[in-house]
Write a protein that holds these residues in place. Sequence first.
Motif, PDB file in Angstrom:
ATOM      1  N   TYR A  67       6.918  17.288 -30.723  1.00  8.56           N
ATOM      2  CA  TYR A  67       6.375  16.952 -32.042  1.00  8.56           C
ATOM      3  C   TYR A  67       7.143  17.645 -33.168  1.00  8.56           C
ATOM      4  O   TYR A  67       6.827  17.451 -34.341  1.00  8.56           O
ATOM      5  CB  TYR A  67       4.888  17.334 -32.109  1.00  8.56           C
ATOM      6  CG  TYR A  67       4.051  16.575 -31.116  1.00  8.56           C
ATOM      7  CD1 TYR A  67       3.500  15.339 -31.448  1.00  8.56           C
ATOM      8  CD2 TYR A  67       3.836  17.069 -29.833  1.00  8.56           C
ATOM      9  CE1 TYR A  67       2.751  14.624 -30.527  1.00  8.56           C
ATOM     10  CE2 TYR A  67       3.085  16.363 -28.902  1.00  8.56           C
ATOM     11  CZ  TYR A  67       2.550  15.145 -29.260  1.00  8.56           C
ATOM     12  OH  TYR A  67       1.815  14.424 -28.340  1.00  8.56           O
ATOM     13  N   VAL A 104       1.792   9.767 -35.551  1.00  5.49           N
ATOM     14  CA  VAL A 104       1.183   8.979 -34.473  1.00  5.49           C
ATOM     15  C   VAL A 104       0.652   7.662 -35.027  1.00  5.49           C
ATOM     16  O   VAL A 104       0.055   7.611 -36.097  1.00  5.49           O
ATOM     17  CB  VAL A 104       0.044   9.781 -33.805  1.00  5.49           C
ATOM     18  CG1 VAL A 104      -0.814   8.893 -32.929  1.00  5.49           C
ATOM     19  CG2 VAL A 104       0.627  10.923 -33.001  1.00  5.49           C
ATOM     20  N   GLU A 109      -0.233   7.226 -27.914  1.00  3.82           N
ATOM     21  CA  GLU A 109       0.416   8.459 -28.354  1.00  3.82           C
ATOM     22  C   GLU A 109      -0.583   9.618 -28.396  1.00  3.82           C
ATOM     23  O   GLU A 109      -0.261  10.744 -28.019  1.00  3.82           O
ATOM     24  CB  GLU A 109       1.031   8.246 -29.737  1.00  3.82           C
ATOM     25  CG  GLU A 109       2.232   7.310 -29.754  1.00  3.82           C
ATOM     26  CD  GLU A 109       2.722   7.069 -31.160  1.00  3.82           C
ATOM     27  OE1 GLU A 109       3.717   7.708 -31.535  1.00  3.82           O
ATOM     28  OE2 GLU A 109       2.106   6.265 -31.882  1.00  3.82           O
TER      29      GLU A 109
END
Length: 220
Positions: A67, A104, A109
């Motif tokens: 991320y 997202v 996800e």
Amino acid sequence: MTPRERLLGVLRHQELYPVPLEFGTTPTFAERLAERIGTHDFAEYFQFEMRYVGWGPPRQRPDFSSYFEGRDLPPNLHIGEWGDAVIPGTFYHFTRKVHLLDRVRTIEELERYPFPDVADPSRHAHLEAAVAQIHARGLAAVAGMECTIFETAWYLRGMEQLFLDHVERPELAAYLLDRITERKVFMARRYAQAGVDLIRFGDDIGTQRGPLLSPTMWRE
């Protein structure tokens, strides 16, 4: 009357004195106060009627590295076990948040996101003993669960994006809030089972001018 009995009595609307005392401070004020009184243990110094119990640390920190891709982040970034990431600021204790879930777009996800494992027994098996130790001193045992659901959600998603989700992608908002709620409910139930006297919940949902979101959206 013990401090615990006095605290619980006041919460039952009995007029008891002295009035139970507890306060929190900013880090800067805490340092100044500690210099003045010679200790950082404010609970003991000011004889608070309560002491806190909490969850133990995770056995393994989640991997949030995927991320971070494409983000220009400083080395002093701090990441909590939920993925609530903050960058220290230059003005007292204020920070800048990094919302790891802001990109997202699908449920799939979100399903891959490493939400914390709060059910791991190693994290809460100590609670009964900790509560008993506090009660043995005549004090009240308190569990802090502030930043309960709404704040945790927007720390991860971003406040504006979470609001947009309620309108444009309600399934994403529901999934995120549900996953957080499930874990918080488990924690609250375990605290209650362990015998804590109080659980402190908190989500900043308003300002000095009014609520951050409409009553309809909040109830939903």
